[in-house]
Design an enzyme around this catalytic site. Sequence first.
Site, PDB file in Angstrom:
ATOM      1  NE  ARG A 153      15.085  -7.305  49.162  1.00  0.00           N
ATOM      2  CZ  ARG A 153      14.809  -7.291  50.465  1.00  0.00           C
ATOM      3  NH1 ARG A 153      14.767  -6.145  51.106  1.00  0.00           N
ATOM      4  NH2 ARG A 153      14.571  -8.405  51.112  1.00  0.00           N
ATOM      5  CE  LYS A 193      -3.400 -11.566  49.497  1.00  0.00           C
ATOM      6  NZ  LYS A 193      -2.591 -11.657  50.594  1.00  0.00           N
TER       7      LYS A 193
HETATM    8  N1  LIG Z   1      -1.907 -15.003  46.650  1.00  0.00           N
HETATM    9  C1  LIG Z   1      -1.679 -15.540  47.824  1.00  0.00           C
HETATM   10  O1  LIG Z   1      -2.213 -16.558  48.198  1.00  0.00           O
HETATM   11  C2  LIG Z   1      -0.701 -14.867  48.722  1.00  0.00           C
HETATM   12  C3  LIG Z   1      -0.240 -15.525  49.862  1.00  0.00           C
HETATM   13  C4  LIG Z   1       0.716 -14.898  50.637  1.00  0.00           C
HETATM   14  C5  LIG Z   1       1.160 -13.644  50.309  1.00  0.00           C
HETATM   15  N2  LIG Z   1       0.649 -13.004  49.219  1.00  0.00           N
HETATM   16  C6  LIG Z   1       1.092 -11.659  48.842  1.00  0.00           C
HETATM   17  O2  LIG Z   1       2.375 -11.783  48.249  1.00  0.00           O
HETATM   18  C7  LIG Z   1       3.195 -10.691  48.629  1.00  0.00           C
HETATM   19  C8  LIG Z   1       4.502 -11.245  49.210  1.00  0.00           C
HETATM   20  O3  LIG Z   1       4.191 -12.043  50.316  1.00  0.00           O
HETATM   21  P1  LIG Z   1       5.252 -13.163  50.833  1.00  0.00           P
HETATM   22  O4  LIG Z   1       4.584 -13.834  51.974  1.00  0.00           O
HETATM   23  O5  LIG Z   1       5.747 -13.952  49.697  1.00  0.00           O
HETATM   24  O6  LIG Z   1       6.384 -12.207  51.394  1.00  0.00           O
HETATM   25  P2  LIG Z   1       7.895 -12.499  51.776  1.00  0.00           P
HETATM   26  O7  LIG Z   1       8.271 -13.901  51.447  1.00  0.00           O
HETATM   27  O8  LIG Z   1       8.086 -12.013  53.170  1.00  0.00           O
HETATM   28  O9  LIG Z   1       8.664 -11.468  50.844  1.00  0.00           O
HETATM   29  C9  LIG Z   1       8.641 -11.589  49.444  1.00  0.00           C
HETATM   30  C10 LIG Z   1       9.827 -10.849  48.851  1.00  0.00           C
HETATM   31  O10 LIG Z   1       9.681  -9.456  49.069  1.00  0.00           O
HETATM   32  C11 LIG Z   1      10.966  -8.885  49.190  1.00  0.00           C
HETATM   33  N3  LIG Z   1      11.042  -8.242  50.496  1.00  0.00           N
HETATM   34  C12 LIG Z   1      10.769  -8.767  51.686  1.00  0.00           C
HETATM   35  N4  LIG Z   1      11.009  -7.891  52.694  1.00  0.00           N
HETATM   36  C13 LIG Z   1      11.429  -6.788  52.114  1.00  0.00           C
HETATM   37  C14 LIG Z   1      11.824  -5.542  52.586  1.00  0.00           C
HETATM   38  N5  LIG Z   1      11.871  -5.274  53.903  1.00  0.00           N
HETATM   39  N6  LIG Z   1      12.207  -4.628  51.719  1.00  0.00           N
HETATM   40  C15 LIG Z   1      12.161  -4.880  50.407  1.00  0.00           C
HETATM   41  N7  LIG Z   1      11.785  -6.080  49.875  1.00  0.00           N
HETATM   42  C16 LIG Z   1      11.420  -7.016  50.730  1.00  0.00           C
HETATM   43  C17 LIG Z   1      11.986  -9.997  49.164  1.00  0.00           C
HETATM   44  O11 LIG Z   1      12.488 -10.073  47.848  1.00  0.00           O
HETATM   45  P3  LIG Z   1      13.988 -10.539  47.511  1.00  0.00           P
HETATM   46  O12 LIG Z   1      13.830 -12.011  47.276  1.00  0.00           O
HETATM   47  O13 LIG Z   1      14.303  -9.733  46.322  1.00  0.00           O
HETATM   48  O14 LIG Z   1      14.851 -10.212  48.683  1.00  0.00           O
HETATM   49  C18 LIG Z   1      11.155 -11.217  49.485  1.00  0.00           C
HETATM   50  O15 LIG Z   1      11.672 -12.387  48.929  1.00  0.00           O
HETATM   51  C19 LIG Z   1       2.367  -9.841  49.577  1.00  0.00           C
HETATM   52  O16 LIG Z   1       1.812  -8.771  48.858  1.00  0.00           O
HETATM   53  C20 LIG Z   1       1.252 -10.758  50.060  1.00  0.00           C
HETATM   54  O17 LIG Z   1       0.051 -10.087  50.350  1.00  0.00           O
HETATM   55  C21 LIG Z   1      -0.248 -13.605  48.418  1.00  0.00           C
END
Ligand SMILES: NC(=O)c1ccc[n+]([C@@H]2O[C@H](COP(=O)([O-])OP(=O)(O)OC[C@H]3O[C@@H](n4cnc5c(N)ncnc54)[C@H](OP(=O)(O)O)[C@@H]3O)[C@@H](O)[C@H]2O)c1
Length: 347
Positions: free
Chosen positions: A51, A111
């Site tokens: 973003r 996921k």
């Molecule tokens: N496969 C796995 O092992 C695993 C592990 C953890 C999480 N996940 C999944 O991965 C996804 C992201 O998790 P994460 O822990 O990486 O999350 P995160 O770091 O909190 O957020 C990931 C990105 O989402 C965007 N974002 C965050 N808050 C936002 C908001 N309020 N409005 C709009 N965009 C927002 C931001 O993108 P920008 O950089 O563009 O600002 C941020 O960098 C989730 O669906 C989670 O379930 C998977």
Amino acid sequence: MPRTVLEMVAMTSHDDGPRLRWGVLGAGKIAAVFVADALSAGIDVAAVGARDGSRAAAFAERFGIRSTFGSYEELCASPEVDVIYVATPQAFHAEQALLAIAAGKHVLVEKAFTTDAASTRRVLEAARAAGVVVLEAMWTRFTPTMREVRTRVERGDLGALRAVRTAHHQKLDLSPTGRHGDPALAGGALLDLGVYAFALAIDLLGEPAEVIARGRLDGAGVDLALSVLLDYPSLGAQASLQVSMAGPGPNDATILGDGGWIHLDAPYFTWTPFQRYDASRPSRLVEEWTPTDCGAEGSPYSSRGMQFQALELERCVAAGLLESPLMPHTHTLSVMAAMDAARAQLR
Ligand SMILES: NC(=O)c1ccc[n+]([C@@H]2O[C@H](COP(=O)([O-])OP(=O)(O)OC[C@H]3O[C@@H](n4cnc5c(N)ncnc54)[C@H](OP(=O)(O)O)[C@@H]3O)[C@@H](O)[C@H]2O)c1
């Protein structure tokens, strides 16, 4: 004709056709883990979009990614990208997957795939109509561990399957600034952690006839912990799933059949060792399986294992498949529908 999922997968190769150029949508925590693993497997991570353009640029510099974009729209529109990895909180997955599909890109969606079955159906239908591959990033399913487990189940080592039992407990950051406890970001134990358990049970046993769930909600209505029973009366089988993001606990799983059982070491949803036992009384350990690709600094394995799902998507594109036999769209939809049924019972 192939008889098993693994035979279907074996009929096509990873090495056919040109490599895809990946674009990462969202420069957050799991995106960084994914990119490190993808690069370790030789995957072409060509672009990142955030973003905020400076966030995208910092992420790109960290991993040597050649193109950056200050909006998700620009990333998806880029002719330098063939496939988008959606790595944002689950509240945004559907709209962002649809954005990528509308731009004609293949999509790997973190996921939980979306927040419910209705929005999942919209994404799957749009991908099919556009002729692009969409794959749920249920990375566990594509690891060597699960391929080995699947081989044993398919060749009958466990006999008829009767039960799947999972435990998934993680004390997550539930502060107001984190996504886990925020209903606007679709926080909660079910979508974040429970999805692994539903996916494992549905992989092995199929769509349940009944979902029984009890759980604990916080003041904002976010599910902190739940216990779920998936019933399969026609198979004489059940799955019992325990999930919590409010405290620690065991994170192992077992798969039980008439002829034996498998124990997946904690954390069961990763690239983990397993043990197989027979049906003697008491059960005898007949096999110990350990991943062989070990040795990265600070980790028992050379990667976390997130590259396998990306390789599977590339294999599908090269083979002209719109969905993966390892994670078919019906499974993604069944997982979301079963989680909808569970959520409706939480108080
Ligand atoms: N496969 C796995 O092992 C695993 C592990 C953890 C999480 N996940 C999944 O991965 C996804 C992201 O998790 P994460 O822990 O990486 O999350 P995160 O770091 O909190 O957020 C990931 C990105 O989402 C965007 N974002 C965050 N808050 C936002 C908001 N309020 N409005 C709009 N965009 C927002 C931001 O993108 P920008 O950089 O563009 O600002 C941020 O960098 C989730 O669906 C989670 O379930 C998977």
